[in-house]
Design an enzyme around this catalytic site. Structure first.
Site, PDB file in Angstrom:
ATOM      1  CG  HIS A 143      25.754  89.553  67.306  1.00 40.14           C
ATOM      2  ND1 HIS A 143      26.489  88.784  68.187  1.00 40.14           N
ATOM      3  CD2 HIS A 143      25.498  88.746  66.235  1.00 40.14           C
ATOM      4  CE1 HIS A 143      26.664  87.584  67.676  1.00 40.14           C
ATOM      5  NE2 HIS A 143      26.078  87.530  66.488  1.00 40.14           N
ATOM      6  CD  GLU A 144      23.386  89.655  63.104  1.00 38.86           C
ATOM      7  OE1 GLU A 144      24.142  89.278  62.178  1.00 38.86           O
ATOM      8  OE2 GLU A 144      22.960  88.880  63.974  1.00 38.86           O
ATOM      9  CG  HIS A 147      28.591  88.327  62.559  1.00 38.97           C
ATOM     10  ND1 HIS A 147      29.515  87.382  62.939  1.00 38.97           N
ATOM     11  CD2 HIS A 147      27.454  88.041  63.247  1.00 38.97           C
ATOM     12  CE1 HIS A 147      28.968  86.546  63.817  1.00 38.97           C
ATOM     13  NE2 HIS A 147      27.721  86.936  64.022  1.00 38.97           N
ATOM     14  CD  GLU A 219      27.069  83.777  65.955  1.00 40.72           C
ATOM     15  OE1 GLU A 219      26.492  84.669  66.616  1.00 40.72           O
ATOM     16  OE2 GLU A 219      27.105  83.792  64.704  1.00 40.72           O
TER      17      GLU A 219
END
Length: 294
Positions: A143-144, A147, A219
């Site tokens: 997930h990071e 980003h 998100e």
């Protein structure tokens, strides 16, 4: 389903950024009309603020976020599993290896920073590293990294800078209006003057709404992209369940940096069952529901 969701979120984000830019220009036009009876000087003032504040924020954002969070560099010797997970994920993500930091905090959370993929940084709290198994930690790391790959950090930094510019411009508005009352301004139409006053008052609130909407949108996109990397929605889903179940706030978290985390660093907001206009993140329940559909 996955790729359609990614494309939809990208289109929504472009529209939100355009809306933000229009709001900055409209606020500048309003203060110009309030102070000078002409929108052009106000737009020029807005441009000057943008030209100065946005680059400064852009260049210093990474260092500021890490300092505020109290993050420290994580060595490969101390965190070998974490390094292996991030290295493995960088292959499908097509990213250079980011710097890895750790935040000494019992609340499970994580964030990413860095304006460009080759300067990316990912940070994990010690609470997250202690509570999550390898599969779940892989989901959070993916997930990071998402980003970073999607340039979300750049987008959120720009969003924060634009909010700050609008707040500063809105603060100038009443002062210029007082000058008008002292006879320094040109004669203007009363209806347009009222519209300008209302815009100056409401612009900071609207800017915050747009900022939060961008944050929530990114998100969802990062969740979808993380599944693209891992091909395993269960890892991120189970990680979100554990993060959402924590009653602890991230101690050094600030309102200004809350949107950077994988979930709200404040337990009270993290546990809300529904998303509202002031939410920096979608509800944990809605994110889990989307992951389960994948």
């Amino acid at each position: 389903m996955l790729y359609r969701q990614i494309e939809q979120n990208k289109r929504k984000t472009v529209l939100l950024v355009l809306l933000f830019s229009l709001l900055v220009l409209a606020t500048g036009a309003a203060i110009g009309y309030l102070g000078y009876g002409d929108a052009v000087p106000g737009v020029a003032i807005a441009a000057v603020f943008l030209a100065f504040y946005v680059p400064v924020t852009y260049l210093s954002a990474t260092a500021q976020v890490l300092r505020i969070a109290g993050a420290r560099p994580a060595s490969r010797e101390a965190y070998p599993q974490l390094y292996r997970i991030v290295e493995e994920l960088c292959i499908p993500a097509r990213l250079p290896m980011p710097r890895i930091y750790v935040v000494d905090d019992p609340s499970p959370n994580a964030f990413a920073t860095g304006m460009k993929p080759d300067k990316g940084t990912v940070a994990f709290t010690t609470g997250l590293l202690e509570r999550l198994n390898r599969e779940e930690l892989e989901g959070v790391a993916a997930h990071e990294l998402a980003h970073i790959r999607n340039y979300d950090i750049r987008l959120m930094t720009l969003s924060i800078a634009l909010v700050s510019v609008i707040i500063v411009l809105a603060d100038i508005g009443p002062r210029l209006l007082s000058q008008r009352h002292r006879g320094r301004g040109k004669k203007t139409h009363p209806a347009i003057l009222i519209i300008a006053v209302v815009l100056v008052i409401l612009a900071p609130i609207a800017a915050q709404f747009v900022h939060f909407a961008i944050s929530r949108n990114r998100e969802y996109l990062a969740d979808a992209t993380a599944v693209e990397f891992t091909r395993n929605p269960a890892g991120l889903r189970n990680a979100l369940i554990k993060i959402g179940g924590s009653d602890l706030d991230v101690r050094n978290a600030k309102r200004e940096t809350a949107a950077m985390y994988i979930a709200s660093p404040f337990a009270r907001e993290r546990k809300k069952p529904r998303t509202n206009w002031f939410s920096t993140h979608p509800s944990i329940e809605s994110r889990i529901e989307r992951l389960e559909r994948m």
